[in-house]
Motif scaffolding. Structure first.
Motif, short mmCIF file in Angstrom:
data_model
loop_
_atom_site.label_atom_id
_atom_site.label_comp_id
_atom_site.label_asym_id
_atom_site.label_seq_id
_atom_site.Cartn_x
_atom_site.Cartn_y
_atom_site.Cartn_z
N ASP A 160 -16.53 4.32 11.82
CA ASP A 160 -17.80 4.57 12.51
C ASP A 160 -18.82 5.25 11.58
O ASP A 160 -19.54 6.16 11.99
CB ASP A 160 -17.58 5.41 13.76
N GLY A 161 -18.82 4.86 10.31
CA GLY A 161 -19.77 5.38 9.34
C GLY A 161 -19.44 6.76 8.80
O GLY A 161 -20.20 7.31 8.02
N LYS A 162 -18.31 7.32 9.18
CA LYS A 162 -17.92 8.66 8.70
C LYS A 162 -16.67 8.55 7.83
O LYS A 162 -15.79 7.72 8.07
CB LYS A 162 -17.64 9.59 9.88
N ILE A 163 -16.60 9.40 6.82
CA ILE A 163 -15.45 9.42 5.92
C ILE A 163 -14.22 9.87 6.69
O ILE A 163 -14.26 10.85 7.43
CB ILE A 163 -15.71 10.38 4.74
N VAL A 164 -13.13 9.16 6.51
CA VAL A 164 -11.85 9.53 7.12
C VAL A 164 -11.09 10.37 6.11
O VAL A 164 -10.83 9.93 4.99
CB VAL A 164 -11.02 8.28 7.49
N MET A 165 -10.78 11.60 6.49
CA MET A 165 -9.99 12.49 5.64
C MET A 165 -8.67 12.77 6.34
O MET A 165 -8.57 12.67 7.56
CB MET A 165 -10.75 13.77 5.36
N ASP A 166 -7.68 13.11 5.55
CA ASP A 166 -6.34 13.32 6.07
C ASP A 166 -5.78 14.61 5.47
O ASP A 166 -6.42 15.25 4.64
CB ASP A 166 -5.46 12.12 5.68
N ASN A 167 -4.60 14.96 5.88
CA ASN A 167 -3.91 16.13 5.34
C ASN A 167 -2.44 15.80 5.15
O ASN A 167 -1.57 16.49 5.62
CB ASN A 167 -4.09 17.32 6.30
N ARG A 168 -2.20 14.70 4.42
CA ARG A 168 -0.83 14.24 4.16
C ARG A 168 -0.21 15.06 3.02
O ARG A 168 -0.92 15.63 2.20
CB ARG A 168 -0.84 12.77 3.77
N PRO A 169 1.11 15.07 2.94
CA PRO A 169 1.76 15.75 1.82
C PRO A 169 1.37 15.09 0.49
O PRO A 169 1.24 13.86 0.41
CB PRO A 169 3.25 15.55 2.09
N LEU A 170 1.18 15.89 -0.52
CA LEU A 170 0.96 15.39 -1.87
C LEU A 170 2.31 15.44 -2.58
O LEU A 170 2.95 16.49 -2.65
CB LEU A 170 -0.05 16.27 -2.61
N HIS A 171 2.75 14.31 -3.08
CA HIS A 171 4.05 14.24 -3.77
C HIS A 171 3.84 14.67 -5.22
O HIS A 171 3.36 13.91 -6.06
CB HIS A 171 4.62 12.83 -3.66
N LEU A 172 4.20 15.92 -5.49
CA LEU A 172 3.96 16.51 -6.81
C LEU A 172 4.70 15.77 -7.91
O LEU A 172 4.20 15.67 -9.03
CB LEU A 172 4.31 18.00 -6.78
N GLU A 173 5.89 15.26 -7.60
CA GLU A 173 6.66 14.54 -8.62
C GLU A 173 5.89 13.29 -9.07
O GLU A 173 5.89 12.94 -10.25
CB GLU A 173 8.03 14.13 -8.08
N ASP A 174 5.26 12.60 -8.11
CA ASP A 174 4.46 11.40 -8.46
C ASP A 174 3.29 11.79 -9.35
O ASP A 174 2.96 11.08 -10.30
CB ASP A 174 3.95 10.71 -7.20
N LEU A 175 2.65 12.91 -9.02
CA LEU A 175 1.53 13.38 -9.84
C LEU A 175 2.01 13.72 -11.25
O LEU A 175 1.40 13.30 -12.24
CB LEU A 175 0.88 14.59 -9.16
N LEU A 176 3.13 14.42 -11.35
CA LEU A 176 3.65 14.79 -12.67
C LEU A 176 4.12 13.59 -13.48
O LEU A 176 4.16 13.65 -14.71
CB LEU A 176 4.80 15.80 -12.50
#
Length: 160
Positions: free
Chosen positions: A141-157
């Motif tokens: 509806d024209g608005k940014i959808v934001m979430d609060n899902r877990p961030l997988h630190l191992e994937d980032l590393l």
């Protein structure tokens, strides 16, 4: 009030924090996070930069030297957000925190960004984050959808 909107290209230029121990804060922001000292005013203030700008972070002890942190439940700054240019840069920052055994208070995948949360030595919240390219953002509806899902630190590393 009229419907004035701030110009779209406006940016927040810097933050200036009251700290209790200037050298301890310089260690955190420079030695741990990688900012550079651009200038100091005696032993009471320092101005820190990423990439040579006059300053992104100001630190001072003018009213706060050797004082206790503000109470968590009091009004004030929730956190300072530091935006990294690339996802790999966020991974490098995370790795530095892990190697230094610096406490991380949280992490999240917001859909539009990935974020790591911690507190500086004076209890000021710090968010280290990377924005996904805008073309990957979800809209409803024209608005940014934001979430609060877990961030997988191992994937980032794994980007290192």
């Amino acid at each position: 009030m009229d419907n004035y909107l701030i110009p779209p290209k406006t940016r927040i230029g810097h933050i200036h924090l009251k700290v209790s121990d200037l050298q301890r804060s310089i260690y955190f922001y420079c030695d741990l996070l990688g900012f550079e000292v651009m200038n100091t005013f005696g032993d009471s203030a320092a101005f820190l930069s990423a990439g040579g700008y006059h300053h992104h972070i100001g630190l001072n002890t003018w009213y706060s030297k050797n004082r206790s942190p503000a109470p968590e439940q009091a009004p004030g700054l929730y956190h300072t957000a530091i935006l990294y240019p690339e996802q790999r840069d966020l991974a490098v920052a995370l790795n530095r925190l892990i190697l230094a055994e610096y406490p991380i208070t949280g992490s999240s995948d917001h859909g539009v960004s990935q974020a790591i949360y911690l507190d500086d030595p004076d209890g000021n919240g710090v968010e280290l984050y990377w924005d996904r390219p805008e073309k990957e953002w979800q809209f409803e509806d024209g608005k940014i959808v934001m979430d609060n899902r877990p961030l997988h630190l191992e994937d980032l590393l794994s980007l290192l």
